[in-house]
Design a protein around this motif. Sequence first.
Motif, short mmCIF file in Angstrom:
data_model
loop_
_atom_site.label_atom_id
_atom_site.label_comp_id
_atom_site.label_asym_id
_atom_site.label_seq_id
_atom_site.Cartn_x
_atom_site.Cartn_y
_atom_site.Cartn_z
N MET A 151 -7.48 83.03 -26.09
CA MET A 151 -7.01 82.55 -24.79
C MET A 151 -7.21 83.64 -23.75
SD MET A 151 -3.22 81.18 -23.85
CE MET A 151 -2.57 81.10 -22.18
N ILE A 152 -7.74 83.25 -22.62
CA ILE A 152 -7.90 84.17 -21.50
C ILE A 152 -6.99 83.67 -20.39
CG2 ILE A 152 -9.51 85.01 -19.73
CD1 ILE A 152 -11.75 84.73 -21.82
N LEU A 153 -6.16 84.56 -19.89
CA LEU A 153 -5.25 84.18 -18.82
C LEU A 153 -5.53 84.98 -17.56
CD1 LEU A 153 -2.59 82.87 -17.65
CD2 LEU A 153 -1.38 84.85 -18.58
N ILE A 154 -5.70 84.27 -16.45
CA ILE A 154 -5.66 84.95 -15.15
C ILE A 154 -4.32 84.56 -14.54
CG2 ILE A 154 -6.65 85.10 -12.83
CD1 ILE A 154 -9.40 84.86 -14.01
N ASN A 179 -2.30 80.16 -14.00
CA ASN A 179 -0.99 79.59 -13.69
C ASN A 179 -0.71 79.45 -12.21
OD1 ASN A 179 -0.92 82.35 -13.35
ND2 ASN A 179 1.24 82.50 -13.85
N ILE A 221 0.76 78.16 -18.87
CA ILE A 221 0.72 79.28 -19.82
C ILE A 221 1.27 78.83 -21.18
CG2 ILE A 221 1.58 81.58 -20.35
CD1 ILE A 221 1.68 82.19 -17.40
N LYS A 222 2.40 78.15 -21.15
CA LYS A 222 3.03 77.74 -22.40
C LYS A 222 2.18 76.72 -23.14
CE LYS A 222 6.26 79.24 -23.51
NZ LYS A 222 6.45 80.52 -24.22
N TRP A 223 1.62 75.77 -22.41
CA TRP A 223 0.75 74.73 -22.97
C TRP A 223 -0.45 75.38 -23.64
CZ3 TRP A 223 -1.78 70.99 -18.81
CH2 TRP A 223 -2.85 70.27 -19.38
N GLU A 272 -0.86 78.55 -24.50
CA GLU A 272 -0.43 79.41 -25.62
C GLU A 272 -0.42 78.60 -26.92
OE1 GLU A 272 2.91 82.59 -23.81
OE2 GLU A 272 3.51 81.07 -25.27
N ASN A 273 0.17 77.42 -26.82
CA ASN A 273 0.31 76.58 -28.01
C ASN A 273 -1.04 76.08 -28.50
OD1 ASN A 273 3.02 77.08 -27.72
ND2 ASN A 273 3.66 74.94 -27.89
N ASN A 291 3.65 77.54 -14.32
CA ASN A 291 3.77 78.36 -15.53
C ASN A 291 3.77 77.55 -16.81
OD1 ASN A 291 3.79 80.73 -14.08
ND2 ASN A 291 5.63 81.54 -15.04
N GLN A 292 3.96 76.23 -16.71
CA GLN A 292 3.85 75.41 -17.92
C GLN A 292 2.43 75.51 -18.47
OE1 GLN A 292 5.61 71.74 -18.94
NE2 GLN A 292 7.14 71.78 -17.30
N LYS A 298 -2.64 78.96 -30.30
CA LYS A 298 -2.01 79.22 -31.59
C LYS A 298 -2.38 78.14 -32.61
CE LYS A 298 1.10 81.24 -34.35
NZ LYS A 298 0.95 82.61 -34.86
N GLU A 299 -2.26 76.88 -32.21
CA GLU A 299 -2.51 75.78 -33.14
C GLU A 299 -3.97 75.69 -33.56
OE1 GLU A 299 -0.06 74.56 -34.58
OE2 GLU A 299 1.23 73.28 -33.38
N ALA A 356 0.49 68.07 -20.62
CA ALA A 356 0.57 68.97 -21.77
C ALA A 356 0.80 68.19 -23.06
CB ALA A 356 1.66 70.01 -21.57
#
Lengths: 422, 376
Positions: A154-157, A133, A140-142, A144-145, A137-138, A148-149, A106
């Motif tokens: 973002m598409i999440l399954i 994920n 998701i956070k990675w 997400e950022n 779950n990291q 945003k940046e 990440a």
Amino acid sequence: MIKNSDTDKSQKGGMGKMSEQKPVKAKYLLRDIIGKHYKDAWDAKERGEKVGWCASNFPQEICETLGVPVVYPENQAAAIAAKGAGQTMCEHSEQNGYSNDICAYARISLAYADIKECKEMDMPQPDFILCCNNICNQMIKWYENIAKELNVPMILIDIPYNTEFEASDDRAKYIRAQFDHAIEQLEEITGKTFSQERFEEVMEISQKAARAWLKATEYTKYEPSPLNGFDLFNHMAVIVCARGKQEAVDAFELLAKEYEEAVKKGTSTYRGEQKHRVLFEGIACWPYLRHKLTTLMNHNINMVGTVYGDTFGIVYNNVDEMMKAYSYVANCISFERALKMRVDVVNRTNCDGAIIHTNRSCKQWSGFMYELERRLREETGIPTVTFDGDQADPRNFSEAQYDTRVQGLLEVMEANKKGGNQ
Amino acid sequence: MSKIVELLAKFDEIVSNPKKRLDDYTAQGKKTIGCLPVYCPEEIVYAADMVPFGIWGAEMEVSQSKKYFPAFICSILQTSLEMGLKGDLDKLSGVMIPILCDSLKCMGQNWKLGVPNVEFIPVIHPQNRKLEAGVEFLTSQYNKIKNKLEEISGNKITDEKLQNAIDVYNEHRAVMREFVVTAAEYPHLITPAQRSAVIKSGYFIEKPEHTKLVKELIEECKAQPQKEWDGLKVVTTGIIADSPSILKIFEDHKIAIVADDIAHESRQFRTDIPACGNPMEALARQLSVMEGCSVLYDPDKKRGEMIVDQAKKYDADGVVVLMTKFCDPEEYDYPIMKKQFDQNNIPSIMIEIDQQMQNYEQARTMVQTFADMLGN
């Protein structure tokens, strides 16, 4: 083993030179798949097509069916780390306020999203990102950022961690709904249309690729193994980025054929005598692959067991089974299932010992490893050692500690052989 | 005034010895269910006539948990597992453990293996909580928990009981929100440590009792005159803010907490269970309307803006980020939030928190510097 010359070719997509006279070797086909993978992404970007960043265990069937080009930040981070730029990239993110506690992949990826270039492994910036994920779950956070940046969709399954042995129907239903929703979202973002016919085709190819991968990786069960287990760390990149492609099927089937030949001839890509066979648990320490392998080879130890075989062998007979299959990857499963996976690998490949990587970057993988190690010893009788390392941040690995631990394991394995203990 | 002192002493007594509450409930014949971070459906426990008991670690050193966890797992989980392994939590009839972060996933497994006498009840939240499929999935999961809790308690959880539990908990949430505002209005009456005790005590006693006490405190405070606060006002953000040492440092520097985005505090009660026909579905829908938490998927990263809004609303001088060591969800949010604080000219500092830490001198220096800077 990733060599500079190989990667220079694959960086901006040069196809490998294929000899017309000699039969093609699987490793060149595999290298070319990686090269083509990046080239296709760059070409698509240049044409003005949207290119995505995708999680390693995201249902690639979706992208493949839609014909949407994606590249894999995890593959990129591994390559960057293997080529020695892991620390620089990590430090860049740390200067941007990221803790050195977070996953090194990440940190490298977030740095790349900021700097937008890295000579060790460049890839196009994303127009959208696809996250899953099931590995942690990291992710998701990675992602997400990154979203945003870079201000991209973002598409999440979400594949919830499975505390039960089997994936329940309500899980499969939830995953399926997200799968369908992801297709809709991706159609909207890229303007491409999902074809059921093409989907059936892709599922079929993916199954062939998964089975070919499983078949090839299974050859480590032979004594001696026709392959140096560390080869799999390199081949893995292909099963991540191309498991929906016919080329991957061909390459892995060829690889399996080569191993079959080698078994008949008694040859191996492992140089030297294979005196001891080990399970290598955990992600590779990419900055130190050569050192780790050298130490093993100095002691005539070959890695024959890994969970990477099974985890990427995502097999299913229909869409419903696919949903569950994606929730059976190594990091998504209960302790009992995780233990069984290792016990099966040890038994199948007849391991004499296990080397366990406590990966500083991966809490998910390391979080119940101590108990897993104890139970593995109990159930298989093999000796085990752990060492502290990191998949991509070179500062978290000590060559001396690794060597000492491997030495310790060697002594027990040798004593076991002498004493006839098994 | 003396009534305020008396009430604050009561809250302090509860948090000073949570185990006593556990023992008392057990002696009364009541069953208790442990609830780990970050979110557990306490309402279902309550509806089963059992007592939800919060477990958010403790200030202690660990030894046994090191057999299960590597060093880089947060202290909240290390110390919670430690308590479990030592037998301190044997009186619990079960423990609910979510999967909201990677460490929590491993916590559940380690608990199941290391503390088999206290039943592990997984809480599986969907990260795609806003999709209808997510709400359906969570409803299904909550129903599985309901079945388990019925089995443990021997009591049937009817829709009426569940609705009643939701009403009780929503009332508690409303009162706690009011308390947080009251504490901001009366910093001269309620120190940071006392504020923390009022909130934290709610994890160890039944909600109706806690609601009653907090209501009383609010009334008593409101009967007092407000005073101009000549100290500093901050918004705190992080997972947990109950470290006595940190709270004392705030007090020593005349820093009042006027709002918080703390998982252990306001994140628990800033979002009501929404009104909905079916109580179990209502419970599941709450997750779909929660915002601004590091363990709840949000590609828009609204958290930073929410804190900025709080800081402006309550006229805060700055933000204090209380970073739980090894908490990766929070670590990812930090650089994004920091940018948003800077863009809005809101001063901020980040202090590392660790329940295994003993030396807070670095924190003290940082707060001192921050206070000096804000004071000028």
